[in-house]
Design a protein around this motif. Structure first.
Motif, short mmCIF file in Angstrom:
data_model
loop_
_atom_site.label_atom_id
_atom_site.label_comp_id
_atom_site.label_asym_id
_atom_site.label_seq_id
_atom_site.Cartn_x
_atom_site.Cartn_y
_atom_site.Cartn_z
N HIS A 1 0.86 -1.18 0.00
CA HIS A 1 0.00 0.00 0.00
C HIS A 1 0.90 1.23 0.00
O HIS A 1 1.93 1.26 0.67
CB HIS A 1 -0.89 -0.01 1.25
CG HIS A 1 -2.02 0.98 1.19
ND1 HIS A 1 -1.84 2.32 1.45
CD2 HIS A 1 -3.33 0.82 0.90
CE1 HIS A 1 -3.00 2.95 1.33
NE2 HIS A 1 -3.92 2.06 1.00
N ASP B 1 0.57 3.96 1.51
CA ASP B 1 0.65 4.55 2.85
C ASP B 1 0.96 3.49 3.91
O ASP B 1 0.53 3.60 5.06
CB ASP B 1 -0.68 5.25 3.19
CG ASP B 1 -0.96 6.42 2.26
OD1 ASP B 1 0.00 7.14 1.91
OD2 ASP B 1 -2.13 6.62 1.90
N ILE C 1 -0.03 3.48 7.94
CA ILE C 1 -0.99 2.48 8.39
C ILE C 1 -0.39 1.65 9.52
O ILE C 1 -1.03 1.38 10.54
CB ILE C 1 -1.42 1.58 7.21
CG1 ILE C 1 -2.25 2.37 6.21
CG2 ILE C 1 -2.21 0.36 7.71
CD1 ILE C 1 -2.45 1.66 4.89
N SER C 2 0.85 1.25 9.35
CA SER C 2 1.52 0.43 10.36
C SER C 2 1.67 1.17 11.68
O SER C 2 1.54 0.57 12.76
CB SER C 2 2.90 -0.01 9.85
OG SER C 2 2.76 -0.83 8.69
N ARG D 1 -0.42 3.36 12.86
CA ARG D 1 -1.73 3.33 13.50
C ARG D 1 -2.01 1.96 14.12
O ARG D 1 -2.60 1.86 15.20
CB ARG D 1 -2.83 3.68 12.49
CG ARG D 1 -2.77 5.11 11.99
CD ARG D 1 -4.07 5.55 11.37
NE ARG D 1 -4.43 4.80 10.18
CZ ARG D 1 -4.00 5.09 8.96
NH1 ARG D 1 -3.15 6.09 8.77
NH2 ARG D 1 -4.38 4.38 7.91
N LEU E 1 -8.43 -2.53 9.92
CA LEU E 1 -7.99 -2.38 8.53
C LEU E 1 -9.16 -2.50 7.56
O LEU E 1 -9.23 -1.76 6.56
CB LEU E 1 -6.91 -3.42 8.22
CG LEU E 1 -5.59 -3.25 8.96
CD1 LEU E 1 -4.67 -4.43 8.70
CD2 LEU E 1 -4.91 -1.94 8.57
N GLU F 1 -11.03 0.61 7.23
CA GLU F 1 -10.32 1.59 6.41
C GLU F 1 -10.32 1.20 4.93
O GLU F 1 -9.73 1.89 4.11
CB GLU F 1 -8.88 1.74 6.89
CG GLU F 1 -8.77 2.33 8.30
CD GLU F 1 -7.34 2.64 8.69
OE1 GLU F 1 -6.45 2.60 7.80
OE2 GLU F 1 -7.10 2.95 9.87
N LEU G 1 -9.05 -1.62 3.59
CA LEU G 1 -7.88 -2.36 3.13
C LEU G 1 -8.21 -3.83 2.92
O LEU G 1 -9.06 -4.40 3.60
CB LEU G 1 -6.74 -2.24 4.14
CG LEU G 1 -5.82 -1.03 3.96
CD1 LEU G 1 -6.52 0.25 4.37
CD2 LEU G 1 -4.53 -1.20 4.73
#
Length: 302
Positions: A44, A46, A50-51, A53, A179, A182, A184
Motif C-alpha cells: 500500500h 501509505d 498504516i503500520s 496506527r 484495517l 479503512e 484495506l
C-alpha cells in the motif's frame, strides 16, 4: 527456570512470491504484541502510516489484556477481583473464551492463572511446586465462579485470569477489523497467531509454513498453533506450560503441536490450546468442527 524451546511456531513464507504484478512493494512492519513478535505485511502506498496506527492500536489492546502492564484492565481485575464498566474488547474476548470452555468440557479455562503462577514461581527457583501448593492454587480456579456483565466483571477471592491462550488471536482479529474499516484488503497480520485479510497482493493465498513441516495457505482466514512443550517449567523441558484445568497438572500431551484455522484468530487460538488436551486426532476433529468454519490443519504427534 521457565524454558522456551521455540520462539515461533509458524512463520509466513510471504517472500516466496514474485512481485511483477504487484503495483506496490510488499511492506513489512515489525513490533511486539503481548510479548510475542508481531508483523504486518501489506502492499500500500501509505503502508508506513498504516503500520504506525496499527502499532498504536496493539498498544491500546495490550492496556486491556497484558499480564505485564500493571495498569492493564486484566491486571486491575486480577488485583481487585472486580472491574467496573469493563472495556468491550475484554467482554467480547471473555465471551469467546466461555464458548470454548463450554464446548471443550472445561479444557479451556482462563481461571488457571493461579496454577500457572504456582508453576512459574517454582520454576524461577529451579524447582517444581509441591503438591500442596498445586492443590491450594487449584482451589482458586473455576470458570463458573466468574461473573461477567457489562457493568462489572467479578471474581471470587484470590482468583485471577489469564487470556494468554486467546488474546493474541483476539488482537489479530481487532487489527483486521480496523484495517477492513479503512477499506484495506490483502494484508497478513501476525500477532503470534495469523489472520489473513484477503489474499497476497500477487493474487494467491498467503502461504504459512508450519514448524513441524508442511504449509497452510490462508485466504481471509486465521491460523493458530499450540505446542504443549513450547514453553516448559523444568530444565529437562518435559513439564509443559499448557495446564489441564480439570486436574491442575501440566498436560501429558500426545501432541508436539496442533494447528487450527478458522475465520477468527481468537477462536483458532483457543481451539488449538484446548485441543492439546485431547488424546486422538478424531477427538480433536470432532471438537474443532463444532465451531463454524474451523478445521484442524495439522496435529503432529509427540
Amino acid at each position: 527456570m521457565i524454558n522456551r524451546r521455540r520462539f515461533l511456531t509458524i512463520s509466513a513464507a510471504a517472500l516466496a512470491f514474485p512481485y511483477e504484478s504487484v503495483a506496490e512493494p510488499l511492506y513489512t512492519w515489525r513490533g511486539i504484541a503481548l510479548g510475542a513478535r508481531a508483523t504486518l505485511r501489506l502492499a500500500h502506498p501509505d503502508a508506513k502510516a498504516i503500520s504506525k496506527r496499527i502499532a498504536v492500536e496493539i498498544s491500546r489492546l495490550e492496556d486491556i489484556f497484558s499480564l505485564y502492564r500493571p495498569n492493564s484492565s486484566l491486571m486491575q481485575l486480577n488485583g481487585a477481583g472486580r472491574l467496573d464498566f469493563p472495556p468491550f474488547e475484554l467482554l467480547e474476548c471473555l465471551s469467546i473464551a466461555g464458548a470454548v470452555h463450554r464446548v471443550s468440557e472445561g479444557r479451556f479455562d482462563p481461571t488457571i492463572q493461579p496454577l500457572w503462577a504456582c508453576y512459574a514461581e517454582a520454576s524461577a527457583l529451579g524447582m517444581l511446586p509441591e503438591k500442596s501448593e498445586i492443590n491450594r492454587a487449584y482451589l482458586k480456579t473455576g470458570w463458573e465462579r466468574v461473573r461477567i456483565g457489562t457493568s462489572a466483571i467479578i471474581l471470587d477471592p484470590e482468583m485471577a485470569l489469564t487470556l494468554n491462550g486467546i488474546a493474541q488471536g483476539y488482537i489479530a482479529d481487532r487489527v483486521a477489523e480496523m484495517l477492513m474499516d479503512e477499506g484495506l484488503t490483502n494484508v497478513l497480520i501476525d500477532t503470534g497467531e495469523f489472520r489473513a485479510l484477503g489474499i497476497h497482493p500477487s493474487g494467491r493465498a498467503w502461504p504459512v509454513t508450519l514448524a513441524a513441516g508442511g504449509e497452510v495457505t490462508l485466504d481471509a482466514r486465521a491460523l493458530a498453533t499450540s505446542a504443549p512443550l513450547g514453553t516448559t517449567f523444568d530444565e529437562h523441558a518435559r513439564v509443559g506450560h499448557i495446564i489441564d484445568p480439570r486436574t491442575g497438572q501440566p498436560t501429558q500431551s500426545n501432541w508436539r503441536e496442533i494447528s487450527v484455522s478458522a475465520t477468527s484468530a481468537a477462536v483458532a487460538d483457543a481451539l488449538s490450546t484446548a485441543a492439546c488436551l485431547l488424546e486422538t486426532r478424531g477427538e480433536i476433529d470432532t471438537f474443532v468442527v463444532q465451531f463454524q468454519g474451523a478445521q484442524v490443519e495439522d496435529a503432529t504427534a509427540a
